[in-house]
Design an enzyme around this catalytic site. Structure first.
Site: not given
Lengths: 339, 339
Positions: A53-55, A96, A203, A244, A254-255
């Protein structure tokens, strides 16, 4: 350094045959397990269940995964080969549906295949892998450049707050938000990172704290709701997070929880930095209000029976709360005009 | 209404013998289990592990617990009895450092014992229980009064954000922060409560959401880090929280995360209310900087192996961020001067 996404050669020096090798992040922080994959179904499943995960890491894994699966295509026809690669890429792209880097990396690999105009299929297989390795190499370079541009923001004995994981586990190398920390650590600087646990999927406590601690960086896990108190106690000199998607005016998605941290940082007079590659900038969006916010499954949060849950996965921090945006090109200060 | 803390008679109509009966909140929201306790070690342990929690409920439980354990003291000497009760009270007082109601309730019971000047020990045991029951009765009256003073702050279709649990499960009756919501609901008003899950122990998602939903009030569980986004989306008209200790100047200690919410509320122009009984006010403290903050076990948070954890259980919201403090005596507006 953690090798989150790599190419594994199966026969010594030759690039092919080989496999996509990833860290299975669903097993962290309990076990460091590597997966070696060359079958389309297992690669799609690994991306879906967030083993990778993580772009930026997803982009690298998709390109290497495409090369790993394409090596097994049995045909002598270049046309037939490219058509089958396109089918594989479609399957990977569907893993995804919101990850922009995934489409970007797959499109880049496919464009390269077509552009290089080679009729020998075994050579095409090599070209596909070379392009994937170039994507990974550029990602590593991007991480290092962000680290170099950001490390001087971290003074000796600094306290840094970060949120979610924009580290080695989200990229091919040093990460984005964590890269300046790795760079400062390499220079022998001593500092402490406060890592929000980052509900609902943790995370921060599962990944960020684990990878920083493993690298010998002093890290303290806190719950998300402790950030204000830690700031008030004078423990935090700067906040550094990933992103993101960044709009043309510098508004940054972002998250979930990032926007609140930015408000708290402003209240306490603490600088707030975003670190992200330029591929994260979406200049087609004039401002952050145009960035769609993904609402995720209530089951991720967990609630008493019969109780509703609201689970937005991201938020947007307005540019006015962002002291600087670090990309591989340098440290950008407001006002931001990306194009 | 939930009977969070009560006296359980063991022999029909007579008050004694009896036990402290509490809901075991560590089992919620899965099971509604009651504990009946009359042994000092088990009562201290129940308070420590948060089977009973919330400042007013702890006060009631400590007073009833003192009476429950004191009934077993074997002596005919009033002096000896009181000395042993003091020893028991010291053990109870050591169970939680921040909750002033605990010390207040124990001191009140002890003062009553001394003041009533009775030499018959069995009568002293009854007096200790009567005082504890008076504390519980006053707590119930306090909750209702806070509800009456606060309910008009809740308009039809309002969105209310609350943190942790200052509800029925934190008191002898309707709660403090949640009491205005119960009162407004009784009047048929419709509104939505956003309940922070409240890491690390999840009192919001386990307790607040459970008890409001059980009462038929519309409630939505969110992660703590979503509060800023929910405010930004215009879903919140007011924040209402409880308090564990309030200084003379109105600075208010409450569950970790409260201070951050107050900063976020100010940023979004949302009024921020604290609801608490006057027993929570500690006028001996000029300001909130003098309130001790309990640092709890890192294991509550859960971190990767070898990673440090910082786990402050409370924070202090400065008076300047508090729009009003609701006690059983009414709605106090700044500047606050408690004595």
């Amino acid at each position: 350094m953690l090798e989150t996404v790599r190419w594994k050669r199966m026969n010594g020096t030759d690039l092919l045959p080989g496999k996509l090798r990833i860290i299975d992040q669903t097993k962290l922080p309990k076990e460091l397990v590597f997966l070696e994959l060359d079958e389309i179904g297992e690669i799609v499943a690994a991306i879906k269940r967030l083993s990778v995960r993580g772009a930026p890491a997803i982009g690298c894994a998709a390109a290497l995964g495409l090369a790993a699966t394409a090596q097994h295509i049995e045909t002598d026809s270049a046309e037939r080969f490219i058509a089958e690669v396109e089918t594989l890429a479609e399957k990977l792209a569907a893993s995804r549906p919101t990850a922009v880097n995934l489409f970007w990396a797959l499109n880049r690999s496919l464009s390269h295949l077509i552009r290089c105009d080679i009729s020998d299929v075994s050579e095409l297989k090599r070209e596909l892998l070379r392009e994937a390795l170039a994507i990974l190499e550029e990602d590593i370079g991007m991480c290092r450049a962000i680290g170099e541009h950001g490390e001087n923001l971290i003074a000796e004995n600094a306290g840094i707050l970060t949120h979610c994981n924009a580290g080695a586990l989200a990229t091919g190398d040093f990460g984005t938000a964590l890269s300046p920390m790795y760079a400062a650590h390499e220079q022998g600087r001593v500092f402490t990172v406060y890592s929000d646990e980052t509900r609902p999927l943790l995370q921060g406590s599962r990944l960020t704290a684990w990878e920083l601690n493993r690298a010998g960086i002093d890290v303290v896990t806190i719950c998300d709701n402790m950030a204000a108190q830690v700031m008030k106690e004078g423990k935090i000199d700067l906040v550094m997070v990933g992103s993101d998607r960044i709009a043309a005016n510098g508004d940054a998605a972002n998250k979930i929880g990032t926007y609140g941290l930015a408000v708290l940082a402003k209240h306490h007079g603490i600088p707030f930095y975003v670190a992200a590659p330029t591929s994260t900038i979406d200049a087609s969006l004039a401002h952050g209000g145009l960035i769609p916010i993904e609402i995720r499954d209530p089951a991720e949060v967990g609630a008493a029976e019969g109780v509703r849950v609201y689970n937005p996965a991201f938020d947007v921090t307005p540019n006015g709360l962002i002291s600087g945006i670090i990309t591989e090109n340098g440290l950008h200060r407001p006002p931001y005009h990306f194009h």
